[in-house]
Design a protein around this motif. Sequence first.
Motif, PDB file in Angstrom:
ATOM      1  N   ASP A  82       1.917   6.910  -6.815  1.00 44.70           N
ATOM      2  CA  ASP A  82       0.945   7.955  -7.153  1.00 44.70           C
ATOM      3  C   ASP A  82       1.571   9.339  -6.981  1.00 44.70           C
ATOM      4  N   HIS A  83       2.331   9.500  -5.907  1.00 46.85           N
ATOM      5  CA  HIS A  83       2.988  10.785  -5.655  1.00 46.85           C
ATOM      6  C   HIS A  83       4.073  11.059  -6.700  1.00 46.85           C
ATOM      7  N   GLU A 124       1.020   4.217  -2.900  1.00 47.12           N
ATOM      8  CA  GLU A 124       0.861   5.645  -2.618  1.00 47.12           C
ATOM      9  C   GLU A 124       2.077   6.427  -3.114  1.00 47.12           C
ATOM     10  N   ASN A 170       0.839  -1.209   0.000  1.00 47.20           N
ATOM     11  CA  ASN A 170       0.000   0.000   0.000  1.00 47.20           C
ATOM     12  C   ASN A 170       0.872   1.256   0.000  1.00 47.20           C
TER      13      ASN A 170
END
Length: 253
Positions: free
Chosen positions: A157-158, A154, A150
Amino acid sequence: MAEVLFYERPVALNRTTHRDLRLKAVNNIHFAAKAHSVPLTGVEFAPAARDFPILFAGNSIEDAGPMALLGLRQGENLLVGENGFWEQGIYIPAFVRRYPFVLAEKPAGTEGDDFTVFLDEAYEGFNETEGERLFNEDGTDAPALTNAVNFLGEFQDHVARTQWFMGKLREHDLLEPRTITLQKEGRGINLNGLFVINEEKLRKLDEKVAGEFLREGAFGWIYAHLVSLANIDRMAARLDKRETVEDGAKVNA
């Protein structure tokens, strides 16, 4: 190239090969001791700006990306001490915190997800007797692996959001080369291949572009970068302190 920084033996995570692998907590962060800089994502600019300089590095503006400057000498992280601990109270970039896992992009045409999880088999926390399991007995992901995956998702995505940001900086010609020179007892330290945001060009952005930057939060990232440049003096002070210790050790040797 930066993606495999720290990783000595990166291998794809495999449910069969690694079914009994466990992850034991390791307090030190020795693996990052020689990283004088690491990539940084835009969402990290605000907390990072308190502690170290945020610059853009690359061979050219076209391939430049944001990075946290952690040291002023090649192969030295001034935030990691001899005991292997990161300096208390100082922000640790996500690039460092995701270790010993990493997402690697699959070759074009390969079936399955676009990315696959890799781990560093050389990491001292991996073993088959102590710590949290990566896989449950039935082969499903255990909580330790779920949390790690997870976090990797994330982070990716950043990264994508940061790439959008870099595209905007290039589109509006906001980056300019900067060489940082520090004079220390008659010798100079030159940091090359760096870029910063040109404040004069930033002020001349038209209303439409400025509005987009405002809506998308780009101005916050930009000003965090600009404010962080004052931390170059703090890094120089850390280097002075370390050199004093080194000189003392030589005298006592």
